[in-house]
Scaffold this active site. Structure first.
Site, PDB file in Angstrom:
ATOM      1  CE1 TYR A 180       5.272  31.101  42.319  1.00  0.00           C
ATOM      2  CE2 TYR A 180       4.235  32.833  41.017  1.00  0.00           C
ATOM      3  CZ  TYR A 180       5.222  31.880  41.171  1.00  0.00           C
ATOM      4  OH  TYR A 180       6.157  31.707  40.191  1.00  0.00           O
ATOM      5  CG  PHE A 205      31.485  44.497  42.469  1.00  0.00           C
ATOM      6  CD1 PHE A 205      32.309  44.542  43.581  1.00  0.00           C
ATOM      7  CD2 PHE A 205      30.544  43.483  42.388  1.00  0.00           C
ATOM      8  CE1 PHE A 205      32.206  43.595  44.594  1.00  0.00           C
ATOM      9  CE2 PHE A 205      30.428  42.530  43.400  1.00  0.00           C
ATOM     10  CZ  PHE A 205      31.256  42.604  44.514  1.00  0.00           C
ATOM     11  CB  THR A 206      33.759  40.388  41.058  1.00  0.00           C
ATOM     12  OG1 THR A 206      32.813  40.504  42.131  1.00  0.00           O
ATOM     13  CG2 THR A 206      35.155  40.667  41.613  1.00  0.00           C
ATOM     14  CG  ASP A 237      26.751  48.553  42.549  1.00  0.00           C
ATOM     15  OD1 ASP A 237      26.016  48.416  43.551  1.00  0.00           O
ATOM     16  OD2 ASP A 237      27.633  47.731  42.235  1.00  0.00           O
ATOM     17  CE  LYS A 271      27.377  42.890  49.254  1.00  0.00           C
ATOM     18  NZ  LYS A 271      27.775  43.351  47.961  1.00  0.00           N
ATOM     19  NE  ARG A 303      36.620  42.031  46.446  1.00  0.00           N
ATOM     20  CZ  ARG A 303      36.004  40.966  45.915  1.00  0.00           C
ATOM     21  NH1 ARG A 303      36.670  40.100  45.207  1.00  0.00           N
ATOM     22  NH2 ARG A 303      34.724  40.760  46.113  1.00  0.00           N
ATOM     23  CG  PHE A 335      37.137  36.170  43.732  1.00  0.00           C
ATOM     24  CD1 PHE A 335      36.750  36.658  42.500  1.00  0.00           C
ATOM     25  CD2 PHE A 335      36.265  36.287  44.791  1.00  0.00           C
ATOM     26  CE1 PHE A 335      35.501  37.252  42.328  1.00  0.00           C
ATOM     27  CE2 PHE A 335      35.023  36.884  44.637  1.00  0.00           C
ATOM     28  CZ  PHE A 335      34.639  37.358  43.401  1.00  0.00           C
TER      29      PHE A 335
HETATM   30  C1  PLP Z   1      28.013  42.736  46.648  1.00  0.00           C
HETATM   31  C2  PLP Z   1      28.047  43.673  45.549  1.00  0.00           C
HETATM   32  C3  PLP Z   1      27.321  43.449  44.365  1.00  0.00           C
HETATM   33  C4  PLP Z   1      26.564  42.161  44.103  1.00  0.00           C
HETATM   34  O1  PLP Z   1      25.588  41.914  45.043  1.00  0.00           O
HETATM   35  P1  PLP Z   1      25.233  40.425  45.548  1.00  0.00           P
HETATM   36  O2  PLP Z   1      24.096  40.645  46.490  1.00  0.00           O
HETATM   37  O3  PLP Z   1      26.454  39.877  46.228  1.00  0.00           O
HETATM   38  O4  PLP Z   1      24.860  39.621  44.371  1.00  0.00           O
HETATM   39  C5  PLP Z   1      27.368  44.423  43.401  1.00  0.00           C
HETATM   40  N1  PLP Z   1      28.086  45.542  43.548  1.00  0.00           N
HETATM   41  C6  PLP Z   1      28.803  45.788  44.663  1.00  0.00           C
HETATM   42  C7  PLP Z   1      29.575  47.060  44.785  1.00  0.00           C
HETATM   43  C8  PLP Z   1      28.823  44.867  45.694  1.00  0.00           C
HETATM   44  O5  PLP Z   1      29.559  45.099  46.781  1.00  0.00           O
END
Ligand code: PLP
Length: 481
Positions: free
Chosen positions: A73, A125-126, A216, A259, A383, A450
């Site tokens: 933990y 970004f969303t 980011d 990513k 998108r 979306f």
């Molecule tokens: C995917 C993404 C996020 C958010 O990450 P998650 O792991 O999906 O929560 C933030 N910024 C960008 C540019 C992304 O492509």
């Protein structure tokens, strides 16, 4: 001697079967899914280009690392391995793991934003913008104008326009701008990179005014590759060196390991300021889990630590982006309108240019993604206006300049033959583009619509008029005539 083609710097050890469906099956599946590709079952998809998020194939080393999970933990060894990898490659001293990128965005937004603040960023970004808005901030897009023009071939379309940034800071005052959110590469602009010169200029501008710069870093490795390829004086540096240099200009980063870092789940918040980090370590316990696991299993932390090291290998990143270029260049040669230059993680079809007969309020990109699935079993995502959602104040639909369909390439998953099928499918749909119908909402959720919205075609039962008979389809997949 003639130069030989490149190939992937790996061979395949494990395979996962995929199955082609019939057109009649796909018409049923897309209808059941409310014409939203997010709601199609994965097993009904042939080639899945929905997202590059969490869809990577892990290496044998990462899988071996999974067996080395220390599921304590508190104080798991894997946490310290991840901390070491983040320090080495990104340079942030303080590491707060989170279940994925938005977990880190949530913490950062809560910690740094006061209601009434303003957060500038290079396109939105969303999830990032939503967390900023939920914390009480107003988001401002300060990306250069070229980013909104799908035909502009500017090499660094992700750059921040310092004049726009300065105008905002003058208007609201530097004390109402807690940080600039700098995304590298810019997902919604089409995976477009930011130049090192721009990162440096933004950093100098902000730091002279007491504004922080938060990266980011989701696709920072891919950004580093573009800097190496395109920016003067960067050719002799390694991708790892460039990544570190980029981060050096910033005060912290939110990261989605799903990513760049070649894992199926995981993320982190990286910081330099130990005081801020202590607050984040306290907050992560509320929303994610103890600060040494942040909602992840020890094995997930280990896979991410190993994935970070693999992600900066030159041969890997070259083949990764090389595959995206292979797809994009073939579509361009066929005359299909795509966002240029080709980005790092995806090829973006310009749905507004492709379907001029569908008005913006009938969501041409949503319709194109649905039609592509019906045509070929290839899953892509919208998108455009559906992703952009409604204005937080007026409640009106936002109509961004870009109305795109994203063909996102998972890392180390598909072969060149898969890409050839995608090319043939998009070109076939392009030839039939006048047969695509617009869509209208039948269900619209409040947040990030979306993902879960449902639609129906306007004035038709189908999103794509079906001229093709089953026989055509059989012929298409024949080895030769
Ligand atoms: C995917 C993404 C996020 C958010 O990450 P998650 O792991 O999906 O929560 C933030 N910024 C960008 C540019 C992304 O492509």
């Amino acid at each position: 001697m003639r130069q030989r083609s490149w190939a992937e710097p790996w061979k395949i050890k494990v395979v996962e079967p995929i199955r082609m469906t019939t057109r009649a099956e796909r018409e049923r599946h897309i209808r059941d899914a409310g014409f939203n590709t997010f709601l199609i079952k994965s097993e009904d998809v042939y080639i899945d280009l929905l997202t590059d998020s969490g869809t990577s194939a892990m290496s044998d080393r990462q899988w071996a690392g999974m067996m080395m999970g220390d599921e304590a933990y508190a104080g798991s060894r894997n946490y310290y391995n991840l901390e070491k990898a983040v320090r080495q490659y990104y340079g942030y001293e303080e590491l707060i793991p989170t279940h994925q990128g938005r977990g880190a965005e949530h913490l950062l937004s809560k910690l740094m934003i006061k209601p009434g603040d303003h957060v500038p960023g290079n396109m939105y970004f969303t999830t990032t913008r939503l967390h900023q808005e939920l914390a009480g901030a107003t988001f401002h897009d300060v990306i250069i104008d070229e980013a909104h023009d799908p035909a502009s071939t500017h090499p660094f379309k992700g750059d921040i326009d310092l004049k726009k940034l300065d105008a905002l800071v003058q208007e609201v005052g530097a004390d109402r701008v807690p940080y600039v959110c700098l995304a590298v590469t810019v997902n919604l602009a089409g995976g477009q990179p930011v130049s090192m010169a721009n990162i440096k200029a933004v950093s100098e501008y902000c730091h002279a005014r007491g504004i922080k710069v938060m990266l980011d870093a989701t696709r920072a490795v891919e950004n580093a590759w573009f800097v190496q390829q395109r920016e003067q004086g960067m050719r002799d540096r390694t991708v790892a060196e460039i990544l570190k240099m980029m981060c050096d200009y910033t005060d912290g980063a939110t990261m989605s390991g799903k990513k760049d870092s070649l894992v199926n789940i995981g993320g982190w918040l990286g910081l330099r300021d130990p005081k801020l980090a202590a607050l984040a370590q306290n907050l992560v316990v509320v929303y994610e889990g103890l600060h040494t696991y942040g909602g992840l299993a020890g094995r997930d932390l280990e896979a991410m630590a190993i994935g970070i090291g693999e992600s900066v290998e030159e041969e890997y990143i070259r083949s990764r982006i090389g595959q995206v270029y292979y797809l994009g260049e073939a579509l361009m040669e066929a005359g299909v309108p795509i966002v240029q230059p080709i980005g790092g993680h995806a090829v973006f079809l310009d749905a507004a240019a492709m379907l001029p007969h569908i008005p913006r309020d009938q969501f041409p990109a949503q319709a194109l993604a649905a039609a592509l699935y019906v045509e070929s079993g290839v899953r892509a995502m919208e998108r455009g206006a559906v992703s952009a959602g409604r204005d937080a104040k007026t409640g009106e639909n936002r109509y961004p300049k870009l109305e795109l369909v994203r063909l996102t390439i998972p890392r180390r998953v598909y072969t060149q033959a898969h890409m050839d099928v995608v090319i043939e499918s998009v070109v076939a749909l392009f030839e039939d583009r006048d047969k695509v119908h617009g869509l209208t909402f039948t269900y619209e959720p409040e947040y990030l619509r979306f993902f879960q919205a449902k639609f129906e075609p306007v004035g038709s039962k189908r999103v794509l008029d079906s001229a093709a008979e089953a026989a055509d389809e059989d012929r298409r997949f024949a080895l030769s005539e």
